[in-house]
Design a protein around this motif. Sequence first.
Motif, PDB file in Angstrom:
ATOM      1  N   ARG A   1       0.687  -1.101  -0.086  1.00 43.38           N
ATOM      2  CA  ARG A   1      -0.202   0.180  -0.041  1.00 43.38           C
ATOM      3  C   ARG A   1       0.836   1.208  -0.218  1.00 43.38           C
ATOM      4  N   TYR A   2       1.192   1.674  -1.185  1.00 45.16           N
ATOM      5  CA  TYR A   2       2.093   2.570  -1.411  1.00 45.16           C
ATOM      6  C   TYR A   2       1.426   4.100  -0.962  1.00 45.16           C
ATOM      7  N   LEU A   3       2.005   4.821   0.148  1.00 40.70           N
ATOM      8  CA  LEU A   3       1.530   6.126   0.408  1.00 40.70           C
ATOM      9  C   LEU A   3       2.596   7.097   0.212  1.00 40.70           C
ATOM     10  N   LEU A   4       2.669   7.331  -1.184  1.00 40.27           N
ATOM     11  CA  LEU A   4       3.597   8.543  -1.555  1.00 40.27           C
ATOM     12  C   LEU A   4       3.369  10.055  -1.063  1.00 40.27           C
ATOM     13  N   PRO A   5       4.309  10.656  -0.481  1.00 36.31           N
ATOM     14  CA  PRO A   5       4.127  11.862   0.087  1.00 36.31           C
ATOM     15  C   PRO A   5       3.859  13.063  -0.996  1.00 36.31           C
ATOM     16  N   GLY A   6       3.090  13.796  -0.664  1.00 33.20           N
ATOM     17  CA  GLY A   6       2.738  14.888  -1.321  1.00 33.20           C
ATOM     18  C   GLY A   6       4.224  15.866  -1.597  1.00 33.20           C
ATOM     19  N   ILE A   7       4.248  16.784  -2.669  1.00 29.23           N
ATOM     20  CA  ILE A   7       5.562  17.539  -2.674  1.00 29.23           C
ATOM     21  C   ILE A   7       5.393  18.925  -2.234  1.00 29.23           C
ATOM     22  N   PRO A   8       5.265  19.246  -0.959  1.00 28.02           N
ATOM     23  CA  PRO A   8       5.255  20.749  -0.391  1.00 28.02           C
ATOM     24  C   PRO A   8       5.712  21.682  -1.444  1.00 28.02           C
ATOM     25  N   PRO A   9       5.022  22.752  -1.624  1.00 31.56           N
ATOM     26  CA  PRO A   9       5.440  24.128  -2.596  1.00 31.56           C
ATOM     27  C   PRO A   9       6.974  24.602  -1.765  1.00 31.56           C
ATOM     28  N   GLY A  10       7.601  25.073  -2.518  1.00 30.93           N
ATOM     29  CA  GLY A  10       8.693  26.061  -1.973  1.00 30.93           C
ATOM     30  C   GLY A  10       9.722  26.383  -2.841  1.00 30.93           C
ATOM     31  N   ASN A  11      10.440  27.242  -2.294  1.00 25.78           N
ATOM     32  CA  ASN A  11      11.315  27.967  -3.130  1.00 25.78           C
ATOM     33  C   ASN A  11      12.903  28.067  -2.409  1.00 25.78           C
ATOM     34  N   GLU A  12      12.983  27.122  -1.541  1.00 29.34           N
ATOM     35  CA  GLU A  12      14.245  27.272  -0.607  1.00 29.34           C
ATOM     36  C   GLU A  12      15.354  27.341  -1.206  1.00 29.34           C
ATOM     37  N   LEU A  13      15.705  26.616  -2.233  1.00 32.68           N
ATOM     38  CA  LEU A  13      16.858  26.470  -3.231  1.00 32.68           C
ATOM     39  C   LEU A  13      16.960  27.737  -3.884  1.00 32.68           C
ATOM     40  N   GLN A  14      16.119  28.308  -4.371  1.00 32.31           N
ATOM     41  CA  GLN A  14      16.199  29.528  -5.145  1.00 32.31           C
ATOM     42  C   GLN A  14      16.648  30.593  -4.308  1.00 32.31           C
ATOM     43  N   ALA A  15      15.961  30.739  -2.998  1.00 33.37           N
ATOM     44  CA  ALA A  15      16.207  31.768  -1.926  1.00 33.37           C
ATOM     45  C   ALA A  15      17.672  31.638  -1.294  1.00 33.37           C
ATOM     46  N   CYS A  16      18.117  30.358  -1.285  1.00 29.48           N
ATOM     47  CA  CYS A  16      19.374  30.202  -0.732  1.00 29.48           C
ATOM     48  C   CYS A  16      20.468  30.634  -1.702  1.00 29.48           C
ATOM     49  N   ILE A  17      20.264  30.331  -2.891  1.00 32.24           N
ATOM     50  CA  ILE A  17      21.217  30.784  -3.758  1.00 32.24           C
ATOM     51  C   ILE A  17      21.267  32.295  -4.198  1.00 32.24           C
ATOM     52  N   SER A  18      19.897  33.066  -4.099  1.00 35.36           N
ATOM     53  CA  SER A  18      19.918  34.339  -4.139  1.00 35.36           C
ATOM     54  C   SER A  18      20.504  35.140  -3.073  1.00 35.36           C
ATOM     55  N   HIS A  19      20.315  34.628  -1.985  1.00 33.92           N
ATOM     56  CA  HIS A  19      20.954  35.179  -0.844  1.00 33.92           C
ATOM     57  C   HIS A  19      22.863  34.866  -0.946  1.00 33.92           C
ATOM     58  N   LEU A  20      23.108  33.807  -1.415  1.00 34.99           N
ATOM     59  CA  LEU A  20      24.671  33.676  -1.703  1.00 34.99           C
ATOM     60  C   LEU A  20      25.165  34.679  -2.457  1.00 34.99           C
ATOM     61  N   LEU A  21      24.333  34.712  -3.723  1.00 34.09           N
ATOM     62  CA  LEU A  21      24.880  35.648  -4.667  1.00 34.09           C
ATOM     63  C   LEU A  21      24.802  37.122  -4.266  1.00 34.09           C
ATOM     64  N   SER A  22      23.864  37.522  -3.590  1.00 34.47           N
ATOM     65  CA  SER A  22      23.789  38.737  -3.152  1.00 34.47           C
ATOM     66  C   SER A  22      24.745  39.146  -2.072  1.00 34.47           C
ATOM     67  N   SER A  23      25.114  38.459  -1.236  1.00 34.87           N
ATOM     68  CA  SER A  23      26.225  38.427  -0.215  1.00 34.87           C
ATOM     69  C   SER A  23      27.477  38.830  -0.737  1.00 34.87           C
ATOM     70  N   LEU A  24      27.660  38.220  -2.102  1.00 37.96           N
ATOM     71  CA  LEU A  24      29.219  38.148  -2.707  1.00 37.96           C
ATOM     72  C   LEU A  24      30.006  39.412  -2.742  1.00 37.96           C
ATOM     73  N   HIS A  25      29.446  40.633  -2.718  1.00 35.98           N
ATOM     74  CA  HIS A  25      29.927  41.971  -2.815  1.00 35.98           C
ATOM     75  C   HIS A  25      29.814  42.652  -1.446  1.00 35.98           C
ATOM     76  N   GLN A  26      29.532  41.794  -0.241  1.00 30.53           N
ATOM     77  CA  GLN A  26      30.094  42.137   0.959  1.00 30.53           C
ATOM     78  C   GLN A  26      31.043  41.590   1.539  1.00 30.53           C
ATOM     79  N   PRO A  27      31.886  42.324   2.369  1.00 31.27           N
ATOM     80  CA  PRO A  27      33.065  41.780   3.067  1.00 31.27           C
ATOM     81  C   PRO A  27      32.660  40.693   3.893  1.00 31.27           C
ATOM     82  N   HIS A  28      33.620  39.496   3.755  1.00 34.39           N
ATOM     83  CA  HIS A  28      33.450  38.212   4.513  1.00 34.39           C
ATOM     84  C   HIS A  28      34.259  38.055   5.763  1.00 34.39           C
TER      85      HIS A  28
END
Length: 387
Positions: free
Chosen positions: A360-387
């Motif tokens: 009895r397969y109970l395949l989980p639904g795929i929750p919507p989200g853009n976590e990867l997109q948000a993390c990459i956006s944050h990484l790229l936007s931080s690159l011009h800041q001092p580290h």
Amino acid sequence: MNHLLPEKTTGKPRLPACPVDRSGRQARILVVPLDWGLGHATRCIPLISELLAQGAEVWLAGEGAQEQLLKAEFPQLGFLSLPGYRIQYAKTAKRLLWKMIRQGPKMRRAIQYEQHWLQKNVKQYQFSAVISDNRYGLYHKDIPCIFITHQLMIKSAVGKWTERILQRKNYRFINRFAECWVPDHKGEDNLAGALSHPLLKPAVPVSYIGPLSRFSKKEIAERKNHLLFILSGPEPQRSILENKIIDQVSHYNGSATVVRGLPGNATLLPSTNMIKFYNHLPAEELNDEMMKAAFIISRSGYSTVMDAMALQKKCIFIPTPGQPEQEYLARRLLQKQIACCISQDEFSLDRALQEAEIFRYLLPGIPPGNELQACISHLLSSLHQPH
């Protein structure tokens, strides 16, 4: 993902804004997956695609099968040669622990080598950031370096006390990076369970970027009694399972496709009308094959699990003997009725299909989200800041 965004004023398409680093150059990101099977390379594909979609310049590094796969998917990208850890498995689960211990010095040398390699190549190629999928030596004090893993807890066949030791060693390396990204959901609807959600987290910031899959659901009809076998992972266990499957699939009454997981070799192997063998399939073709299959039979590697759940496919998983992570995932998926699982020693195609038909397969639904997109956006936007 469409790389062209609508122009608000004229209606003409425009390229995405080009992210820049502190020097004012286009952000140049190095992505390097581990050479432990193909899963680390395949799950980097959606990440690479998102980096490109957000305007970054992407370079890749690796060797062997991972190099062949990534070059086939992204022939336009720069590629640097970097030896992998080249970990070998034992033929039996009982011998695996001792063999892994014996390979410890080799792995430490590989980590030291890739640290020196990175120092040299950051200076030569002016990388703005590094994304390392489970390669421990790719950290740098002057640029952001991201470590990707779904194993914040490393399972052990010996006991809980060894898992605590492994976690401390694991975190000593992870804490040298700027951040840790975990390819899983943050909440209770996660896939990897205790592997990705231990009680103790690393000291560096941890972000859950959602499951990573290069595949998407398509309007392709499922074929009755059609099987897809996906073989992967380190030798000799990959070949051991392959030989067992070949012996049994030759007597199967339906149709089947066997993908051997060996990129770089001749694509099509001698086949029959009902049973087709491939050394490797490009992502688009493998996506189609997965959609056609009534059942997917493969290792319970986490990347394969993410792919199967993205496509909502019924699976029969065979964990690699002696690999506690895959054995844990198989038990978890079986208990949650997400997948039918069977050990390699006990594997019989006829019996596995009988069990899968009534499972009895109970395949989980795929929750919507853009976590990867948000993390990459944050990484790229931080690159011009001092580290």
